[in-house]
Motif scaffolding. Sequence first.
Motif: not given
Length: 308
Positions: A85-95, A176-183
């Motif tokens: 959620t913090f690397c694979v999907v957003p990196y693909l989406l931004f590219a 989502f990733a940042l919220g998941y990290l904290r939780r």
Amino acid sequence: MLGTPEEAPAAAHPRIVLQFVGMGLIWGASFLFMKVALTGVSFGQVAWSRIMLGALTLGVVALVTRARFPRQLIVWLHYTVIAITFCVVPYLLFAWAEQYISSSLASIFNAVTPITTAIMATLVFRVEKLNWGQILGVLVGMVGVVVIVAPWQVGALLGDWRGQLACLGAVTCYGFALGYLRRFLAPYKVPSITAAFMYIGIAAVVMLLLTPVVAWQPVSLDIWVVLSLIGLGALGTGIVYISNMNVFAAWGPTATSGVTYVTPIVGVILGVLLLQESLGWHEPIGAALVFVGILLTQQRIRLHRRAV
């Protein structure tokens, strides 16, 4: 911007300030790197190269520093979620998005991350409770996004919306990733370098498995494409993540997230100067509204009710 704070060094240490500035410059330039790289490789290859080079860089650092990894399976499972959620999907989406929109506009959308983080942390993971001023900030930020998208323009309805929607999907993943990290991960106190290598390394494994789908296309490499991929991967997804962890440990999450004020400025300046990109009147106005929303959600601007 992930990790768990270790013992904080002096917050005003010049080394930390320089690392913060470096983060803003490199992450701001990453949108230029993606745009240039797309002239020679596919969007999937951009994301693939970015993650692989980042993992190799962080792997060397982890080896040199003799990083120790957690033994609990649950921690690895949690970091797998972060990797996706913090690397694979957003990196693909931004590219993918930068095939349809300018690097400047993509960098502006990236600044929406604190807004999506506030929404996710409050509504999904319930690790934060927003006061009425922060709620106003979220609403102002959402209005800013609408102004940036400019749905009243014909171009937004005929094609640009695809790239803009992909950018919104990417920053939602970040939130989502940042919220998941904290939780789920904050209690484990995984050291910064270890945490960075774990989720980037797991992302690299995922991308290796996806190679036939996302990266098996012809390439047309020149020096600028290669340098852009190295800058995006070794620097923007490798070295700078270590700086991010150090700043996070020294300043905490709120101050560290202030890098989102720097990256769009750098991204827009580079896009306009080096790629001759243009901005419509609505994009900087929408970005200004987003920044006001961020200031409100992070309580850097506080609204007080007048006593009766």
